[in-house]
Design an enzyme around this catalytic site. Sequence first.
Site, short mmCIF file in Angstrom:
data_model
loop_
_atom_site.label_atom_id
_atom_site.label_comp_id
_atom_site.label_asym_id
_atom_site.label_seq_id
_atom_site.Cartn_x
_atom_site.Cartn_y
_atom_site.Cartn_z
N LYS A 101 0.78 -1.28 0.02
CA LYS A 101 -0.02 -0.08 0.10
C LYS A 101 1.14 1.23 0.07
CE LYS A 101 -2.21 1.58 3.66
NZ LYS A 101 -2.92 1.66 4.92
N GLN A 141 -11.39 7.90 11.40
CA GLN A 141 -11.11 6.64 12.64
C GLN A 141 -12.03 6.71 13.62
OE1 GLN A 141 -9.58 3.93 12.65
NE2 GLN A 141 -9.25 4.01 10.38
N LYS A 173 4.71 11.41 16.35
CA LYS A 173 3.17 11.32 16.60
C LYS A 173 3.13 10.84 18.15
CE LYS A 173 0.55 11.23 12.26
NZ LYS A 173 -0.36 10.75 11.78
N1 LIG Z 1 -2.84 2.77 13.63
C1 LIG Z 1 -3.50 2.72 12.66
O1 LIG Z 1 -3.21 1.79 11.88
C2 LIG Z 1 -3.84 3.90 11.91
C3 LIG Z 1 -4.69 3.82 10.67
C4 LIG Z 1 -5.43 4.97 10.13
C5 LIG Z 1 -5.17 6.07 10.81
N2 LIG Z 1 -4.19 6.33 11.74
C6 LIG Z 1 -3.89 7.62 12.49
O2 LIG Z 1 -5.07 7.87 13.19
C7 LIG Z 1 -5.04 9.36 13.13
C8 LIG Z 1 -6.44 10.07 12.88
O3 LIG Z 1 -6.92 9.52 11.21
P1 LIG Z 1 -8.25 9.88 10.80
O4 LIG Z 1 -8.12 9.16 9.44
O5 LIG Z 1 -9.20 9.77 11.70
O6 LIG Z 1 -8.00 11.42 10.56
P2 LIG Z 1 -9.26 12.71 10.49
O7 LIG Z 1 -8.59 13.71 10.08
O8 LIG Z 1 -10.27 12.18 9.73
O9 LIG Z 1 -9.44 12.80 12.01
C9 LIG Z 1 -8.72 13.36 13.00
C10 LIG Z 1 -9.58 14.19 13.89
O10 LIG Z 1 -8.80 14.51 15.09
C11 LIG Z 1 -8.81 15.89 15.60
N3 LIG Z 1 -7.71 16.29 16.14
C12 LIG Z 1 -6.69 16.92 15.65
N4 LIG Z 1 -5.54 17.00 16.77
C13 LIG Z 1 -6.53 16.97 17.99
C14 LIG Z 1 -6.10 17.09 19.16
N5 LIG Z 1 -4.95 17.39 19.53
N6 LIG Z 1 -7.03 16.73 20.25
C15 LIG Z 1 -8.34 16.36 19.77
N7 LIG Z 1 -8.65 16.34 18.52
C16 LIG Z 1 -7.60 16.47 17.72
C17 LIG Z 1 -9.24 16.67 13.99
O11 LIG Z 1 -9.85 17.78 14.13
C18 LIG Z 1 -9.84 15.53 13.54
O12 LIG Z 1 -11.32 15.63 13.38
C19 LIG Z 1 -3.94 9.77 12.36
O13 LIG Z 1 -2.65 10.22 12.88
C20 LIG Z 1 -3.68 8.51 11.17
O14 LIG Z 1 -2.43 8.62 10.78
C21 LIG Z 1 -3.68 5.34 12.28
#
Ligand SMILES: NC(=O)c1ccc[n+]([C@@H]2O[C@H](COP(=O)([O-])OP(=O)(O)OC[C@H]3O[C@@H](n4cnc5c(N)ncnc54)[C@H](O)[C@@H]3O)[C@@H](O)[C@H]2O)c1
Length: 324
Positions: free
Chosen positions: A70, A141, A230
Amino acid sequence: MGKLLFLSRKEVESLLKLNEVINVVEEGFLFLHRGEALAYPVVREFLGKYEGIFGIKSGFVKNRDYLGFKAGGYWENNPQLGIPAHQSLIVLYEPKTGVPQAVMDGNFITIIRTGAVGAIASKYLARKNSKIATIMGCGTQGRIQLTALRTYFNLSDVRCYDANREYSTAYAKEMSASDSSVRSFSQPENAVRGTDILVTTTPSMRPIILDQWVSKGTHINAIGADTKGKQEIDPKLYQRSKVVVDDLKQCSELGETQHNLDFVRSHGIHAQLGEIVSREKSGRENDDEITLFDATGLAFQDLVTAGLALTLAKEKKMGTWVEL
Ligand SMILES: NC(=O)c1ccc[n+]([C@@H]2O[C@H](COP(=O)([O-])OP(=O)(O)OC[C@H]3O[C@@H](n4cnc5c(N)ncnc54)[C@H](O)[C@@H]3O)[C@@H](O)[C@H]2O)c1
């Protein structure tokens, strides 16, 4: 000349059901544990421009013959442009010959395979009678993680918090169900105190969950930290938890574990999830321990989910065949 199958986001989305993805991902953790699911070195780098992170996760699930990668990443400012923050494509190859087999949208696969791992970790690590869940980060997520938790737990009280109040208000409205209401909180501490299952799904670079907010018996799925730098969890909280990781090496580089390396070197962690799924190690052992699952997302999760989509697409004659 070979032919490959192209699957669009819409097609992938219509093919994959959460319960089936949970099954293949859980089975994949067994394969990983037995050395049948191999992961090659991960590329995951900040672009240093456009607030973008680009990466490649690749591997080979030997006993299923899924070989591929991916490629894509996370662009933090995309939601303001009306585009998902995650962007990715998955490519599968015929392992015997290297002939490309399929190209498909990776965004939905990332979403659903990550929801699946949240559900699996919670099944083994959260208290069985968990009723309260808190979602920190009301994005993509945040949505799938709650949907996935609801497959195993009857949640009567769901709390949410987001740095952007409009997002958490919209989330509460959208994700509320008649028997499982969702309340948006303006203070993170109030959303966290007294919860049974805490899920962090933000791209934060500093702790957003403080140690003193979390009480005994809580299970935490730390999903957001999947890249160098992160961090969502206070190291004090990490260090008083029973820690389970998806993969120790990857979590030491990309997950919450990267911020606790000295502690992990001297104290170790409890387990990798595959050891628990295979019953080699225990999951939750009592109602008092705090359990923390550090998820960074593994190549095999993408591959088994993409493999499932490809099998179903062929069965249902979906997708577009493209001449190579
Ligand atoms: N572990 C994994 O396998 C995996 C898989 C997918 C995504 N992720 C990670 O999960 C995170 C979220 O992904 P997503 O797709 O939901 O992103 P997204 O942008 O759809 O959602 C993130 C949300 O977090 C909020 N946010 C940002 N900083 C914040 C803070 N300090 N306090 C509270 N809220 C905050 C934003 O306003 C947003 O609504 C990313 O870091 C992404 O890389 C991890």
